[in-house]
Each structure stands twice: as C-alpha cells, then as structure tokens.
Design a protein around this motif. Structure first.
Motif, PDB file in Angstrom:
ATOM      1  N   LYS A 122       0.857  -1.186  -0.045  1.00 31.34           N
ATOM      2  CA  LYS A 122      -0.034  -0.012  -0.298  1.00 31.34           C
ATOM      3  C   LYS A 122       1.065   1.238   0.120  1.00 31.34           C
ATOM      4  O   LYS A 122       1.848   1.136   0.388  1.00 31.34           O
ATOM      5  CB  LYS A 122      -0.934  -0.073   1.126  1.00 31.34           C
ATOM      6  N   ASP A 123       0.145   2.358  -0.385  1.00 28.88           N
ATOM      7  CA  ASP A 123       0.983   3.843  -0.330  1.00 28.88           C
ATOM      8  C   ASP A 123       0.327   4.542   0.520  1.00 28.88           C
ATOM      9  O   ASP A 123      -0.361   4.076   1.247  1.00 28.88           O
ATOM     10  CB  ASP A 123       1.164   4.311  -1.993  1.00 28.88           C
ATOM     11  N   LYS A 124       0.984   5.739   0.621  1.00 25.82           N
ATOM     12  CA  LYS A 124       0.372   6.401   1.813  1.00 25.82           C
ATOM     13  C   LYS A 124      -1.176   7.037   1.520  1.00 25.82           C
ATOM     14  O   LYS A 124      -1.790   7.614   2.334  1.00 25.82           O
ATOM     15  CB  LYS A 124       1.304   7.714   1.596  1.00 25.82           C
ATOM     16  N   LYS A 125      -1.424   6.989   0.268  1.00 25.04           N
ATOM     17  CA  LYS A 125      -2.766   7.363   0.107  1.00 25.04           C
ATOM     18  C   LYS A 125      -3.706   6.082   0.015  1.00 25.04           C
ATOM     19  O   LYS A 125      -5.028   6.216  -0.425  1.00 25.04           O
ATOM     20  CB  LYS A 125      -2.954   8.177  -1.510  1.00 25.04           C
ATOM     21  N   ASP A 126      -3.299   4.974   0.561  1.00 21.87           N
ATOM     22  CA  ASP A 126      -4.217   3.734   0.687  1.00 21.87           C
ATOM     23  C   ASP A 126      -4.639   3.157  -0.492  1.00 21.87           C
ATOM     24  O   ASP A 126      -5.766   2.635  -0.836  1.00 21.87           O
ATOM     25  CB  ASP A 126      -5.545   3.862   1.572  1.00 21.87           C
ATOM     26  N   ASN A 127      -3.632   3.485  -1.551  1.00 27.38           N
ATOM     27  CA  ASN A 127      -3.822   2.537  -2.850  1.00 27.38           C
ATOM     28  C   ASN A 127      -3.120   1.305  -2.563  1.00 27.38           C
ATOM     29  O   ASN A 127      -2.104   1.365  -1.833  1.00 27.38           O
ATOM     30  CB  ASN A 127      -3.133   3.355  -4.042  1.00 27.38           C
ATOM     31  N   HIS A 152       7.678   1.577  -5.761  1.00 29.65           N
ATOM     32  CA  HIS A 152       6.647   2.395  -5.936  1.00 29.65           C
ATOM     33  C   HIS A 152       6.670   3.198  -7.366  1.00 29.65           C
ATOM     34  O   HIS A 152       5.606   3.435  -7.918  1.00 29.65           O
ATOM     35  CB  HIS A 152       6.362   3.691  -4.883  1.00 29.65           C
ATOM     36  N   SER A 164       3.370   7.296  -3.411  1.00 31.67           N
ATOM     37  CA  SER A 164       4.638   7.204  -2.567  1.00 31.67           C
ATOM     38  C   SER A 164       5.205   5.985  -2.375  1.00 31.67           C
ATOM     39  O   SER A 164       4.854   5.090  -3.005  1.00 31.67           O
ATOM     40  CB  SER A 164       3.872   7.672  -1.219  1.00 31.67           C
ATOM     41  N   LYS A 165       6.316   5.835  -1.665  1.00 34.42           N
ATOM     42  CA  LYS A 165       6.905   4.672  -0.979  1.00 34.42           C
ATOM     43  C   LYS A 165       5.622   3.870  -0.618  1.00 34.42           C
ATOM     44  O   LYS A 165       4.763   4.302   0.073  1.00 34.42           O
ATOM     45  CB  LYS A 165       7.938   5.076  -0.281  1.00 34.42           C
ATOM     46  N   VAL A 166       6.211   2.549  -0.740  1.00 30.13           N
ATOM     47  CA  VAL A 166       5.016   1.533  -0.262  1.00 30.13           C
ATOM     48  C   VAL A 166       5.429   0.924   1.113  1.00 30.13           C
ATOM     49  O   VAL A 166       6.781   0.724   1.309  1.00 30.13           O
ATOM     50  CB  VAL A 166       4.755   0.530  -1.341  1.00 30.13           C
ATOM     51  N   SER A 167       4.389   0.240   1.676  1.00 28.55           N
ATOM     52  CA  SER A 167       4.631  -0.641   2.634  1.00 28.55           C
ATOM     53  C   SER A 167       3.820  -1.825   2.768  1.00 28.55           C
ATOM     54  O   SER A 167       3.054  -1.927   1.729  1.00 28.55           O
ATOM     55  CB  SER A 167       4.604   0.026   4.070  1.00 28.55           C
TER      56      SER A 167
END
Length: 171
Positions: free
Chosen positions: A51-56, A74, A81-84
C-alpha cells in the motif's frame, strides 16, 4: 464471505480455463513451498501485498526467487508514494486471503477493484504459473494466458511490469 477454493475452480470452469491443482500440507513461506519442486512444474510465485500513503493497494506477483527493491518499486507500479506492506485485515477485506495464502487468484474476491494487480515480467516468461488457490493447502497450475483471462474476467487489468531481479546464490 470470501470465495473458497471450490468457488474459484467453479469460476475457472465457467471461463473455460483448465487448471491442475495439487493439495499438500499448509505452506506459509517460499522455503516451505520449495520442498515441492520437481512435483509441480512451471514458475512458482511469491506475492507482495503493498500500500502507498494514499491507501492505494497493490498485489505484486513475482517468481519465488525474485528480489524486489521495496524502496524503489513505487515508481515502477505507479504508487503515489513509497510503499509498505498492507495489513492482514485489508488483505482479508479486499482479497479474501490470509497471510501465507496470497495469490493473484484473490482478485475473485476484489469485487470493488480496490487492488491493482502487478505481474512481474520475468514471471510471465513461464508458460505455466503456480499459485495458491485461495488456500495455502494447495497449489494450482494455470497457463499464463489463462491467468490474464481470469484477471480480466474479475475486472482487473493486470499490468506486466519488470519489478524484480533474480536472486543470486551466495559466492
């Protein structure tokens, strides 16, 4: 309620997609699944639910021995954004899967198209691709073109992107 492996196989049948499934004890890691080598031919997968910081959310499917740079992926997959790693609760909510059973077959449960499906270009060089059929107690072998047909039928336009490098053996 998420679909079951039986539901998945019924759906594949309705699409005219033939697969082969082998049942086995639960597998939780790539190392566990490597014990089946020689029994199941084709490309074997590992999956990253990101997921990215925009909840994609993204499901990235690569070969089991591929190395993925999480600091730069990413830019390759179109993340904001960078992903986690996505949380197990979102994995269940969107793909109907638990950790250890993740695969592109989870797209059957993503009826609201919350997850972008990314298939690694190196994986797609294999004619046959192996993945868990919504459970880690089986492995399903599917032709790469049929995997794309399945994903399209679920409303997912899988993107084939070069996101990995092959793991090299230690010197």
């Amino acid at each position: 309620m998420p679909k079951t492996a039986a539901d998945l196989h019924d759906y594949l049948d309705t699409l005219g997609i033939k697969v082969q499934t082998v049942t086995h004890p639960p597998l939780f890691t790539v190392a566990d699944s490597q014990n089946l080598r020689g029994e199941i031919a084709g490309g074997h997968t590992k999956n990253l639910f990101l997921k990215d910081k925009k909840d994609n959310f993204f499901l990235v499917t690569v070969e089991e021995d591929a190395v993925v740079d999480l600091k730069t992926i990413h830019a390759l997959i179109g993340a904001a954004s960078k992903v986690s790693f996505g949380k197990p609760e979102k994995l269940m909510e969107y793909l109907g899967l638990i950790p250890g059973a993740v695969s592109a077959f989870g797209a059957i449960n993503d009826t609201h198209h919350q997850v972008s499906i990314i298939l690694d270009e190196a994986l797609m060089r294999h004619e046959i691709i192996n993945a868990h059929p919504l459970t880690n107690e089986a492995t399903t072998s599917i032709h790469r073109d049929d995997l794309l047909k399945f994903l399209e039928a679920t409303g997912h336009e899988a993107r084939i992107v070069s996101v990995s490098t092959a793991e090299t053996a230690p010197a």
